[in-house]
Design a protein around this motif. Structure first.
Motif, short mmCIF file in Angstrom:
data_model
loop_
_atom_site.label_atom_id
_atom_site.label_comp_id
_atom_site.label_asym_id
_atom_site.label_seq_id
_atom_site.Cartn_x
_atom_site.Cartn_y
_atom_site.Cartn_z
N HIS A 84 -8.92 1.56 -2.03
CA HIS A 84 -9.04 1.56 -0.58
C HIS A 84 -10.45 2.03 -0.23
O HIS A 84 -10.98 2.91 -0.91
CB HIS A 84 -7.98 2.52 0.00
CG HIS A 84 -8.03 2.69 1.48
ND1 HIS A 84 -7.76 1.68 2.35
CD2 HIS A 84 -8.29 3.78 2.24
CE1 HIS A 84 -7.87 2.13 3.59
NE2 HIS A 84 -8.18 3.40 3.54
N THR B 139 -9.62 6.39 -2.96
CA THR B 139 -10.23 5.90 -1.72
C THR B 139 -11.73 6.15 -1.80
O THR B 139 -12.16 7.28 -2.08
CB THR B 139 -9.64 6.64 -0.50
OG1 THR B 139 -8.25 6.37 -0.46
CG2 THR B 139 -10.30 6.19 0.79
N MET C 40 0.84 -1.21 0.00
CA MET C 40 0.00 0.00 0.00
C MET C 40 0.87 1.25 0.00
O MET C 40 1.94 1.28 0.60
CB MET C 40 -0.87 -0.03 1.27
CG MET C 40 -1.86 1.10 1.34
SD MET C 40 -3.23 0.64 2.41
CE MET C 40 -3.71 2.21 3.03
#
Lengths: 230, 293
Positions: A224, A34, A1
């Protein structure tokens, strides 16, 4: 990540007597998309508005806790508390762009819409403005569709084109973070696909945070996910 | 609501518009019928050659040209004085006032708009009398006193229309500039005002109309029956509404009364020309501000 770009710590948000967010601790990775998800009314859009301090324009709103952003380039100083008294909201909003649910071009020409943030920031040199506007419109894949009609009203564009224009406007200041509040919810599937592809392309140079109700969309493009209210 | 109810409401709304348009058509037709015979160059310039009158080489004594010039100057002066103040006050009310000041000032502006024009005229007259007595004997009822009194009369319209125009800008537009890094002032200047141009113009047009028609204020503050062309801000002047009032109350023949009706038609044309000019200026300004690179 990827490494973290935004962190929230023990974040509470109040609207008058009503607590909308409670003790939110989240980390948002850099150069990734995200997704913010959760059921209606949980405070997803409110959560997004904390990253550019747009919540300050809501009468009766208050926050507790911290929102930390790690800026790069000239602004690099490690994680900064964006709600610190000496942190400029204007500078923040120039580094953190935002695209809303409904395309909201201003009632002016296509060119002026995209150059508007430059004007606000005091960037007036014609050659530089022309170059930056062209680059932002190209980055959103809109250049072939509007290059002949830059001085026409932005409202003549289709919904999907208007939303890409709004993205170009948000990108013209070269922001490090782009906030998107259900950016495709009012668009047709073809426009939705174009915007999604654009977001995937943009994450190479930008951190994207998107509120979405569409689970399939989140699965398709988000790297994410933050689920509020669990 | 049932089908008949829907139809009744539709019928009543159409009737409302028809009554207004019908009244307007009746008014214009009546004016044309009564004043058409008098509507010629001699009504405007009398026995003075038109070119001489237009280039101010000779005074017009028996035509309404000085009254037309007086009215035009009066409207331009009054609106020029009222618009900047009204716009600023409207912006303050919409963007900077708190709940308390908004309520109090709003009430005061509404009160101001309800003051009869004769009272405003009397106030202007009293002020100039006071200044004449205590400051300078040169200060007398004049064009500038009438213009400022009229500006005072129309200020509430401009304030309220500006305030409402800015307050009703959709939240999506209001927040767009802020999200792009605009300061509150930049947001007002670059987003809110351009977005409200058309509505703000409505207030200005209302002000122009009121300045053109009001007689009570100018009767007390500077209008006279015979003053010639308006050469000075500090002297009496002629104005069309006053001329119309004067003729209609003291006419000695049908031909003279027809001149009064002719003057009414000219006044309508002046208003229409000013409305058109205001709309064109707004359109041009909007184009330059929003569409020109």
């Amino acid at each position: 990540m990827n490494c973290s770009k935004i962190k929230t710590s023990n974040l509470d948000f109040f609207y008058k007597d009503h607590q909308v967010l409670s003790q939110v601790n989240a980390t948002i990775p850099e150069n990734a998309i995200t997704g913010i998800v959760g059921h209606s009314g949980i405070g997803k859009s409110t959560f997004l508005s904390l990253f550019n301090r747009l919540w300050e324009n809501i009468p009766g709103a208050a926050i507790k806790g911290k929102v930390l952003i790690r800026f790069s380039g000239d602004r690099e100083q490690g994680f900064c508390d964006i709600n610190a008294p000496d942190f400029s909201a204007l500078e923040l909003r120039r580094a953190v762009g935002m695209v809303f649910q409904t395309p909201n071009p201003l009632p002016m020409s296509i060119f002026k819409n995209v150059s508007f943030p430059l004007k606000l920031a005091g960037i007036n040199r014609k050659k530089e403005v022309n170059e930056l506007v062209k680059r932002a419109i190209k980055a959103c894949g809109l250049w072939p569709e509007v290059k002949e009609r830059l001085d026409k009203r932005a409202s003549i564009l289709s919904g999907g084109q208007q939303q890409r224009l709004c993205m170009a406007r948000a990108l013209v200041m070269n922001p490090e973070i782009l906030l998107l509040d259900e950016p495709t919810s009012s668009l047709d599937p073809a426009s939705e696909e174009k915007i999604e592809q654009l977001m995937v392309d943009l994450k190479k140079k930008c951190t994207l945070v998107m509120v979405s109700h569409n689970q399939d969309q989140v699965k398709r493009i988000c790297d994410h996910v933050i689920e509020l209210g669990i | 609501m049932n089908r008949w109810g829907e139809r009744a409401v539709y019928g009543l709304t159409v009737m409302g518009c028809a009554i207004i348009l019908g009244s307007f058509a009746a008014l214009v037709s009546y004016l044309m019928f009564k004043g058409f015979t008098a509507l010629n160059l001699s009504l405007i310039f009398g026995s003075t050659p038109m070119v001489d009158a237009l280039f101010l080489r000779r005074e017009v004594f028996d035509g309404i040209f000085p009254a037309m010039a007086g009215t035009f100057t009066l409207i331009v002066l009054a609106v020029t004085a009222a618009v900047p103040v009204g716009l600023l006050a409207g912006i303050y009310m919409a963007e900077y006032s708190n709940a308390f000041t908004k309520k109090v000032f709003g009430f005061l502006f509404d009160l101001l708009s309800a003051i009869p024009s004769i009272v405003v005229g009397l106030f202007g007259f009293s002020v100039i009398l006071f200044l004449h007595k205590h400051v300078s004997e040169a200060l007398v009822p004049s064009l500038i006193v009438s213009a400022l009194s009229l500006a005072f009369l129309v200020l509430p319209y401009i304030v309220r229309t500006t305030q409402i125009a800015i307050e009703t800008v959709p939240q999506s537009v209001r927040i767009t500039g802020i999200a792009l890094g605009a300061t509150p002032l930049q947001n007002t200047i670059h987003c809110l005002i351009p977005h409200s141009f058309t509505a703000i113009l409505g207030g200005v047009i209302l002000a122009v109309g009121r300045c053109a028609e009001d007689t009570a204020v100018i009767m007390l503050t500077g209008a006279v029956a015979s003053a010639g062309m308006p050469h000075s801000l500090f002297k009496g002047f002629e104005a069309l509404p006053f001329y119309i009032y004067y003729i209609s109350s003291q006419y000695s023949s049908e031909a003279e009364l027809a001149k009064g009706f002719g003057a009414c038609i000219v006044l309508l044309f002046i208003c229409a020309a000013l409305f058109t000019a205001a709309a064109l200026i707004q359109k041009k300004a909007r184009h330059i501000l929003l569409y020109t690179r």
